[in-house]
Motif scaffolding. Structure first.
Motif, PDB file in Angstrom:
ATOM      1  N   ILE A 196      12.121  11.195  31.372  1.00  0.00           N
ATOM      2  CA  ILE A 196      11.590   9.926  30.872  1.00  0.00           C
ATOM      3  C   ILE A 196      12.682   9.277  30.038  1.00  0.00           C
ATOM      4  O   ILE A 196      13.344   9.956  29.250  1.00  0.00           O
ATOM      5  CB  ILE A 196      10.321  10.175  30.041  1.00  0.00           C
ATOM      6  CG1 ILE A 196       9.232  10.748  30.956  1.00  0.00           C
ATOM      7  CG2 ILE A 196       9.841   8.907  29.364  1.00  0.00           C
ATOM      8  CD1 ILE A 196       8.084  11.354  30.212  1.00  0.00           C
ATOM      9  N   GLU A 215       8.259  16.483  21.385  1.00  0.00           N
ATOM     10  CA  GLU A 215       7.165  17.038  22.195  1.00  0.00           C
ATOM     11  C   GLU A 215       6.258  17.924  21.323  1.00  0.00           C
ATOM     12  O   GLU A 215       5.032  17.786  21.333  1.00  0.00           O
ATOM     13  CB  GLU A 215       7.777  17.861  23.340  1.00  0.00           C
ATOM     14  CG  GLU A 215       6.816  18.207  24.451  1.00  0.00           C
ATOM     15  CD  GLU A 215       7.530  18.881  25.629  1.00  0.00           C
ATOM     16  OE1 GLU A 215       8.773  19.008  25.608  1.00  0.00           O
ATOM     17  OE2 GLU A 215       6.820  19.273  26.554  1.00  0.00           O
ATOM     18  N   ARG A 228      12.593  18.027  22.442  1.00  0.00           N
ATOM     19  CA  ARG A 228      11.699  19.182  22.277  1.00  0.00           C
ATOM     20  C   ARG A 228      10.916  19.056  20.986  1.00  0.00           C
ATOM     21  O   ARG A 228       9.719  19.322  20.941  1.00  0.00           O
ATOM     22  CB  ARG A 228      12.499  20.483  22.288  1.00  0.00           C
ATOM     23  CG  ARG A 228      11.568  21.681  22.187  1.00  0.00           C
ATOM     24  CD  ARG A 228      12.290  22.999  22.143  1.00  0.00           C
ATOM     25  NE  ARG A 228      12.945  23.312  23.396  1.00  0.00           N
ATOM     26  CZ  ARG A 228      14.253  23.358  23.561  1.00  0.00           C
ATOM     27  NH1 ARG A 228      15.055  23.080  22.539  1.00  0.00           N
ATOM     28  NH2 ARG A 228      14.784  23.672  24.715  1.00  0.00           N
ATOM     29  N   SER A 240      20.549  20.809  21.025  1.00  0.00           N
ATOM     30  CA  SER A 240      19.377  21.495  21.546  1.00  0.00           C
ATOM     31  C   SER A 240      18.237  20.491  21.719  1.00  0.00           C
ATOM     32  O   SER A 240      18.037  19.611  20.878  1.00  0.00           O
ATOM     33  CB  SER A 240      18.963  22.585  20.550  1.00  0.00           C
ATOM     34  OG  SER A 240      17.913  23.320  21.099  1.00  0.00           O
ATOM     35  N   GLY A 241      17.548  20.612  22.836  1.00  0.00           N
ATOM     36  CA  GLY A 241      16.370  19.774  23.060  1.00  0.00           C
ATOM     37  C   GLY A 241      16.684  18.403  23.629  1.00  0.00           C
ATOM     38  O   GLY A 241      15.794  17.556  23.749  1.00  0.00           O
ATOM     39  N   GLY A 259      10.786  14.505  36.162  1.00  0.00           N
ATOM     40  CA  GLY A 259      10.082  14.447  34.883  1.00  0.00           C
ATOM     41  C   GLY A 259      10.929  13.865  33.765  1.00  0.00           C
ATOM     42  O   GLY A 259      10.556  13.961  32.602  1.00  0.00           O
ATOM     43  N   GLY A 288      17.562  17.906  26.618  1.00  0.00           N
ATOM     44  CA  GLY A 288      17.129  17.895  28.024  1.00  0.00           C
ATOM     45  C   GLY A 288      18.173  18.426  28.986  1.00  0.00           C
ATOM     46  O   GLY A 288      18.183  18.050  30.157  1.00  0.00           O
ATOM     47  N   LYS A 289      19.041  19.321  28.507  1.00  0.00           N
ATOM     48  CA  LYS A 289      20.126  19.804  29.380  1.00  0.00           C
ATOM     49  C   LYS A 289      19.561  20.475  30.636  1.00  0.00           C
ATOM     50  O   LYS A 289      20.019  20.228  31.738  1.00  0.00           O
ATOM     51  CB  LYS A 289      21.042  20.770  28.602  1.00  0.00           C
ATOM     52  CG  LYS A 289      21.808  20.057  27.474  1.00  0.00           C
ATOM     53  CD  LYS A 289      22.797  20.939  26.789  1.00  0.00           C
ATOM     54  CE  LYS A 289      22.171  21.984  25.902  1.00  0.00           C
ATOM     55  NZ  LYS A 289      21.402  21.453  24.768  1.00  0.00           N
ATOM     56  N   GLU A 290      18.516  21.287  30.431  1.00  0.00           N
ATOM     57  CA  GLU A 290      17.948  21.973  31.605  1.00  0.00           C
ATOM     58  C   GLU A 290      17.302  20.964  32.562  1.00  0.00           C
ATOM     59  O   GLU A 290      17.465  21.041  33.785  1.00  0.00           O
ATOM     60  CB  GLU A 290      16.909  23.010  31.159  1.00  0.00           C
ATOM     61  CG  GLU A 290      16.369  23.766  32.345  1.00  0.00           C
ATOM     62  CD  GLU A 290      15.362  24.837  31.971  1.00  0.00           C
ATOM     63  OE1 GLU A 290      15.328  25.271  30.810  1.00  0.00           O
ATOM     64  OE2 GLU A 290      14.595  25.213  32.873  1.00  0.00           O
ATOM     65  N   LEU A 291      16.601  20.007  31.960  1.00  0.00           N
ATOM     66  CA  LEU A 291      15.925  18.988  32.774  1.00  0.00           C
ATOM     67  C   LEU A 291      16.932  18.213  33.626  1.00  0.00           C
ATOM     68  O   LEU A 291      16.726  17.986  34.824  1.00  0.00           O
ATOM     69  CB  LEU A 291      15.208  18.030  31.815  1.00  0.00           C
ATOM     70  CG  LEU A 291      14.012  17.262  32.338  1.00  0.00           C
ATOM     71  CD1 LEU A 291      12.945  18.209  32.813  1.00  0.00           C
ATOM     72  CD2 LEU A 291      13.462  16.354  31.249  1.00  0.00           C
ATOM     73  N   ARG A 320      13.464  27.490  20.128  1.00  0.00           N
ATOM     74  CA  ARG A 320      12.775  26.666  21.124  1.00  0.00           C
ATOM     75  C   ARG A 320      11.279  26.606  20.834  1.00  0.00           C
ATOM     76  O   ARG A 320      10.668  25.556  20.886  1.00  0.00           O
ATOM     77  CB  ARG A 320      13.012  27.231  22.526  1.00  0.00           C
ATOM     78  CG  ARG A 320      13.802  26.285  23.383  1.00  0.00           C
ATOM     79  CD  ARG A 320      13.850  26.733  24.826  1.00  0.00           C
ATOM     80  NE  ARG A 320      14.470  28.036  24.990  1.00  0.00           N
ATOM     81  CZ  ARG A 320      15.787  28.214  24.918  1.00  0.00           C
ATOM     82  NH1 ARG A 320      16.588  27.200  24.701  1.00  0.00           N
ATOM     83  NH2 ARG A 320      16.312  29.414  25.073  1.00  0.00           N
TER      84      ARG A 320
HETATM   85  N1  ATP Z   1      14.341  12.725  29.025  1.00  0.00           N
HETATM   86  C1  ATP Z   1      13.326  13.592  28.957  1.00  0.00           C
HETATM   87  N2  ATP Z   1      12.149  13.258  29.499  1.00  0.00           N
HETATM   88  C2  ATP Z   1      11.092  14.103  29.434  1.00  0.00           C
HETATM   89  N3  ATP Z   1      11.136  15.295  28.841  1.00  0.00           N
HETATM   90  C3  ATP Z   1      12.290  15.674  28.283  1.00  0.00           C
HETATM   91  C4  ATP Z   1      13.443  14.849  28.317  1.00  0.00           C
HETATM   92  N4  ATP Z   1      14.447  15.489  27.703  1.00  0.00           N
HETATM   93  C5  ATP Z   1      13.946  16.661  27.292  1.00  0.00           C
HETATM   94  N5  ATP Z   1      12.657  16.783  27.646  1.00  0.00           N
HETATM   95  C6  ATP Z   1      11.770  17.919  27.360  1.00  0.00           C
HETATM   96  O1  ATP Z   1      12.227  18.478  26.131  1.00  0.00           O
HETATM   97  C7  ATP Z   1      12.199  19.874  26.223  1.00  0.00           C
HETATM   98  C8  ATP Z   1      13.579  20.426  25.998  1.00  0.00           C
HETATM   99  O2  ATP Z   1      14.377  20.116  27.127  1.00  0.00           O
HETATM  100  P1  ATP Z   1      15.457  21.131  27.662  1.00  0.00           P
HETATM  101  O3  ATP Z   1      14.962  22.540  27.577  1.00  0.00           O
HETATM  102  O4  ATP Z   1      15.909  20.635  28.971  1.00  0.00           O
HETATM  103  O5  ATP Z   1      16.566  20.890  26.537  1.00  0.00           O
HETATM  104  P2  ATP Z   1      17.924  21.653  26.336  1.00  0.00           P
HETATM  105  O6  ATP Z   1      18.911  20.624  25.947  1.00  0.00           O
HETATM  106  O7  ATP Z   1      18.215  22.477  27.542  1.00  0.00           O
HETATM  107  O8  ATP Z   1      17.616  22.576  25.094  1.00  0.00           O
HETATM  108  P3  ATP Z   1      18.349  23.956  24.634  1.00  0.00           P
HETATM  109  O9  ATP Z   1      19.794  23.614  24.399  1.00  0.00           O
HETATM  110  O10 ATP Z   1      17.648  24.307  23.379  1.00  0.00           O
HETATM  111  O11 ATP Z   1      18.133  24.926  25.737  1.00  0.00           O
HETATM  112  C9  ATP Z   1      11.638  20.255  27.586  1.00  0.00           C
HETATM  113  O12 ATP Z   1      10.246  20.467  27.464  1.00  0.00           O
HETATM  114  C10 ATP Z   1      11.905  19.024  28.412  1.00  0.00           C
HETATM  115  O13 ATP Z   1      10.976  18.886  29.423  1.00  0.00           O
END
Ligand code: ATP
Length: 587
Positions: A223, A442, A439, A252-253, A221, A255-258, A564
């Protein structure tokens, strides 16, 4: 070593004919050795001709092999001037060779100048010095098929037919051996071609099956086509092959988890579990039992033994999000597990082991935390074996249209709508600073799509177009006071582009209408100093305060979670809470 010249000389004496068969045997023996040597077919055939020239005192010798269509495929010569065959292949007597192939019968000609199979140019090529030349040729067979010819010529001294007969028989024997060799070479060549073809086909299949960084990214997922994202994916695909602990950094946001999931999916552990724990969302005691599990009766409410996330992730990947938030005592516990791979369940005495690949993530400046004594240096080094920084969205704004389009598509699918962005609306998104990164984008798309009155989303549909963008005002408030430390590479959640910082520092300007901006780029790129500060209680924006309270309540007063939900960073929410003098409830 056999002296072939001496042997050949004995062949000259008619009284010693019996020795000819010996010579022939030696010749066959020597030639068979050449034919079985593992060299290229052309080289083998040239060596055969060179050896033959010693036996038969020939002037020229030629082996022609036919291709499947009957045309000459290989022509090898001996005694011809260098390159004569390759430059003028018609030099060898084509009609004579053609007859041998057509009739499958040896041909013997005493004097080529008297024979109608040889034209003037053949005679000139074979007997350029005016001598009388005899010619012998035999078919080369592979099985029952004629695959070529072996021909020789030599000065004709009027010798008897008998002598020719024995030479022809000798040539037939050699041609048979050549035929076998050709057959073998062709079988091997066919096999080799088949194997090469098969190997190419398999390579293609493997390339199709092997998850490329891009295809895995799509499957996860992710992008983004920007060079920054491609470079992150390339690195992840390399690191995925190892077992190294990885530290994902980034606002934050981003996409670290992604990306952590993508790394897991690209790794050999893909078929096993990906287990996630948000360290910031749990109190220390809960975090301990979540990670290591607990025994029945270990604490009030522990009605049954429960496996922890380390055990559940055995063979797979454990993702520890917001690792920068764990207490110093928990840092010590985690360090022990990472060093020894061993742990005990809460209330348990048995030492357990789990084979876990760890990915940690933080948006905190860990180096600063280590310097301040808030984060253990030994744990820092253990988790940051491979650090990877995810770029903020504003540094890869070329990804914004792709992401926005995907989020709107999702919204349309879920809500049965057919909304689309107008050009102006897309321009607003592209020029936004997005401190909450993907995030926030989105959430922005979701919110805007929810309230959009028409099928085409226009610039004024955005919250910023109505002076309602919480993130923009929060970001403005922190722009000059809370920079992301340079140590982890660049701008942080609240560091603004210079223009925006300047705008914030300017004295307040008279309010301007931004509901229908003439220049959408100016709308959100840098929050104008004219925006009212919604967290300034004197200015009064109770709805923002109410939204903040609602998010905090819904998230059980975990700031990271509330952040979040609102598409903000934890720092932003912290700032907002302080601004509104909202006291954090502790449980
Ligand atoms: N490159 C990407 N393509 C598609 N969706 C993305 C992308 N990067 C982030 N997202 C979306 O943005 C949202 C935040 O992503 P994620 O939780 O992975 O961020 P994070 O860096 O882990 O945030 P935090 O530090 O706040 O936990 C999620 O819904 C994720 O699906």
């Amino acid at each position: 070593m056999i002296d072939l010249d001496a042997l050949a000389a004995t062949k000259q004496a008619p009284s010693q004919r019996i020795q000819l068969s010996e010579i022939a045997l030696i010749g066959v023996y020597e030639i068979s050795k050449i034919l079985t040597a593992p060299t290229r077919l052309e080289t083998t055939l040239a060596n055969v001709l060179n050896l033959l020239s010693s036996f038969l005192q020939m002037r020229h010798g030629t082996i022609v092999l036919l291709a499947d269509d009957g045309g000459p495929e290989v022509a090898v010569g001996a005694g011809w001037s260098e390159d004569s065959l390759s430059k003028t292949p018609q030099r060898y007597p084509e009609r004579a060779i053609g007859q041998i192939i057509a009739t499958d019968v040896p041909l013997v000609v005493h004097n080529v100048a008297d024979h109608d199979l040889f034209d003037a140019s053949d005679v000139a090529a074979l007997a350029s010095d005016g001598v009388k030349v005899s010619f012998m040729g035999v078919p080369i067979r592979a099985g029952d098929k004629v695959v070529g010819t072996l021909t020789v010529d030599r000065i004709w001294d009027g010798e008897s037919v008998f002598r020719f007969d024995s030479d022809v028989r000798f040539l037939v024997m050699i041609a048979n051996l050549i035929g076998q060799t050709v057959k073998l070479h062709r079988v091997v060549a066919r096999d080799r071609d088949r194997l090469i073809e098969e190997s190419h086909r398999l390579q293609k299949e493997i390339t199709k099956l092997q998850p490329t960084p891009t295809s895995t990214a799509q499957a996860s997922g992710i992008i983004g086509e920007s060079p920054a994202i491609r470079s992150v994916l390339d690195k992840i695909s390399i690191v995925a092959r190892s077992n190294a602990t990885m530290l994902l950094r980034g606002e934050s946001g981003t996409g670290k988890e992604l990306f952590a999931r993508a790394l897991h999916e690209m790794s050999p552990r893909a078929s096993r579990a990906f287990v996630k724990v948000n360290c910031a969302a749990l109190a220390e005691s809960v975090l301990e039992s979540e990670l290591f599990g607990h025994e029945k009766g270990a604490f009030t409410g522990a009605v049954a033994t429960r496996k922890g996330r380390f055990e559940l992730a055995d063979g797979g990947t454990l993702f520890l999000d917001e690792i920068g938030e764990i207490s110093s005592s928990f840092q010590a516990k985690l360090l022990r597990v990472l060093q020894s791979g061993e742990f005990e369940r809460v209330g348990g005495t048995k030492t357990l082991k789990a084979d876990v690949r760890l990915i940690a993530a933080t948006n905190k400046n860990l180096e600063e935390a280590v310097r301040n004594g808030e984060f253990r240096a030994d744990l820092y080094y253990r988790i940051s074996v491979v650090p990877l920084l995810l770029p903020p969205l504003r540094e890869r704004s070329s990804d914004i249209p792709l992401l926005a389009a995907r989020f709107l598509e999702q919204f349309n699918e879920e809500n049965g709508r057919e909304l689309a962005f107008s050009k102006q609306a897309m321009q607003v998104l592209k020029s936004c600073y997005f401190p909450g990164n993907v995030r926030e984008l989105e959430n922005c798309v979701q919110r805007t799509a929810t309230f959009a009155a028409e099928a085409s989303i226009v610039a004024s549909d955005f919250a910023c177009g109505q002076d309602q963008c919480l993130s923009a005002t929060l970001w403005k408030g922190k722009a000059s006071t809370d920079p992301w430390p340079k140590a982890i590479g660049g701008l942080g959640p609240f560091s603004a582009p210079p223009a925006a910082v300047e705008a914030y520092r300017e004295p307040p300007q008279p309010a301007r209408s931004i509901a229908a901006p003439s220049n959408p780029e100016a709308l959100h790129a840098a929050p104008a100093a004219s925006h009212g500060d919604v967290f300034d209680r004197a200015g009064g924006d109770d709805s923002e305060r109410a939204r903040l309270l609602e998010a905090m309540e819904k998230s059980g007063w975990v700031q990271a979670k509330a952040a979040r939900m609102m598409g903000l960073t934890p720092r932003q929410i912290g700032y907002a809470l302080r601004k509104h003098a909202i006291e954090i409830k502790k449980f």
